[in-house]
Design an enzyme around this catalytic site. Structure first.
Site, PDB file in Angstrom:
ATOM      1  N   TYR A   7       3.572   6.515  15.343  1.00 53.93           N
ATOM      2  CA  TYR A   7       2.227   6.038  15.010  1.00 53.93           C
ATOM      3  C   TYR A   7       1.202   7.153  15.233  1.00 53.93           C
ATOM      4  O   TYR A   7       0.350   7.420  14.372  1.00 53.93           O
ATOM      5  CB  TYR A   7       1.889   4.819  15.873  1.00 53.93           C
ATOM      6  CG  TYR A   7       0.483   4.315  15.723  1.00 53.93           C
ATOM      7  CD1 TYR A   7       0.128   3.481  14.676  1.00 53.93           C
ATOM      8  CD2 TYR A   7      -0.510   4.648  16.654  1.00 53.93           C
ATOM      9  CE1 TYR A   7      -1.159   3.001  14.529  1.00 53.93           C
ATOM     10  CE2 TYR A   7      -1.801   4.170  16.525  1.00 53.93           C
ATOM     11  CZ  TYR A   7      -2.122   3.349  15.453  1.00 53.93           C
ATOM     12  OH  TYR A   7      -3.414   2.880  15.316  1.00 53.93           O
ATOM     13  N   LYS A  31      -1.244   9.025  12.433  1.00 49.41           N
ATOM     14  CA  LYS A  31      -2.703   8.991  12.521  1.00 49.41           C
ATOM     15  C   LYS A  31      -3.303  10.389  12.688  1.00 49.41           C
ATOM     16  O   LYS A  31      -4.415  10.658  12.226  1.00 49.41           O
ATOM     17  CB  LYS A  31      -3.131   8.072  13.675  1.00 49.41           C
ATOM     18  CG  LYS A  31      -2.841   6.602  13.425  1.00 49.41           C
ATOM     19  CD  LYS A  31      -3.543   6.099  12.175  1.00 49.41           C
ATOM     20  CE  LYS A  31      -3.376   4.601  11.972  1.00 49.41           C
ATOM     21  NZ  LYS A  31      -4.111   4.106  10.790  1.00 49.41           N
ATOM     22  N   VAL A  37       0.807  -1.225   0.000  1.00 48.62           N
ATOM     23  CA  VAL A  37       0.000   0.000   0.000  1.00 48.62           C
ATOM     24  C   VAL A  37       0.837   1.271   0.000  1.00 48.62           C
ATOM     25  O   VAL A  37       0.301   2.361  -0.183  1.00 48.62           O
ATOM     26  CB  VAL A  37      -0.976   0.029   1.200  1.00 48.62           C
ATOM     27  CG1 VAL A  37      -2.043  -1.037   1.071  1.00 48.62           C
ATOM     28  CG2 VAL A  37      -0.219  -0.087   2.521  1.00 48.62           C
TER      29      VAL A  37
END
Length: 263
Positions: free
Chosen positions: A157, A161, A68
């Protein structure tokens, strides 16, 4: 059947783990009548997930091996989906990694991997969705509670996000003329393979911060995602649904539980 997605095609990235959120989302859409394609980098796990998902619903299920973070791989996936299903109605960018490290202890390669898989993939899939959803559709992106409140030890992370959170809102405005709604979901602490080690180390600490006093299940998230994809949410775009059990809804979410235990 809570929702009816008959004659709809739904794509989900990061859906190879049978204990993960992506798999639960795929399963629920199949049970609601949709055709579904799942995508992941791990071929063995992807093949196993495809076999397992064939048990649910009457819709078709396809699995595509994809990186991806790679534009050509993502583009090839969408081409396969258009050939196999003709049209893509709903797409969920769910793929992500959750490394545990202090920010300044991370290598540049580790940082780039987090940003490429968690953030760049959302950008790449959004570009493809604009071209594929010529008659409109729904794009749904995975954020995290870490997008709202960062956490020491998983800062990369959280940063990725938080960027997804902002990107989703901008995409909602830019893709509205294309008839594409763009929303997101914010899971709290959900029991998956990705969070297993952290839960094992900090389980009690985590539940004490949740008003419902339990960890979430992948199915809890899947219900919310199906709602966002449905006509029931037709006037919702540029927004997020939080599925956290009331995590940190107050400064002391454990207070009432302690009061009840003392009665």
């Amino acid at each position: 059947m809570p929702f009816d997605f008959s004659n709809k095609t739904v794509g989900i990235t990061g859906a190879a783990s049978t204990k993960g959120i992506g798999f639960a989302i795929a399963k629920m859409f199949l049970e609601c009548g949709a055709d579904v394609f799942i995508c992941d980098l791990r071929k063995d796990a992807l093949d196993a997930a495809e076999i397992e998902l064939k048990k649910y619903g009457d819709g078709r299920i396809k699995a595509y091996e994809v990186d991806v973070s790679d534009p050509s791989s993502v583009s090839a996936m969408f081409e396969c989906a258009k050939q196999d299903f003709s049209y893509i109605d709903v797409f969920i960018s769910n793929a992500g990694i959750y490394p545990q490290s202090l920010i300044c202890d991370m290598s540049v390669e580790q940082w780039d991997a987090v940003m490429n898989i968690n953030l760049k993939s959302v950008f790449l899939c959004a570009k493809e969705c604009r071209e594929a959803m010529t008659h409109g559709g729904v794009l749904i992106n995975a954020a995290s509670f870490a997008a709202l409140i960062g956490s020491a030890g998983s800062g990369a992370y959280a940063a990725s996000k938080a960027a997804v959170y902002n990107l989703t809102k901008t995409l909602a405005a830019e893709l509205a003329p294309c008839g594409i709604r763009v929303n997101g979901y914010i899971p709290g602490v959900i029991e998956t393979g990705m969070t297993r080690n952290v839960i094992d180390a900090k389980g009690t600490e985590m539940t004490d911060a949740i008003a419902l006093h339990r960890l979430g299940r992948p199915e809890d998230v899947a219900h919310a995602v199906c709602f966002l994809a449905s006509e029931n949410a037709s006037y919702m775009t540029g927004t997020f649904v939080e599925i956290s059990g009331g995590k940190l809804c107050v400064q002391n979410p454990d207070f009432a539980w302690k009061q009840a235990a003392s009665v």
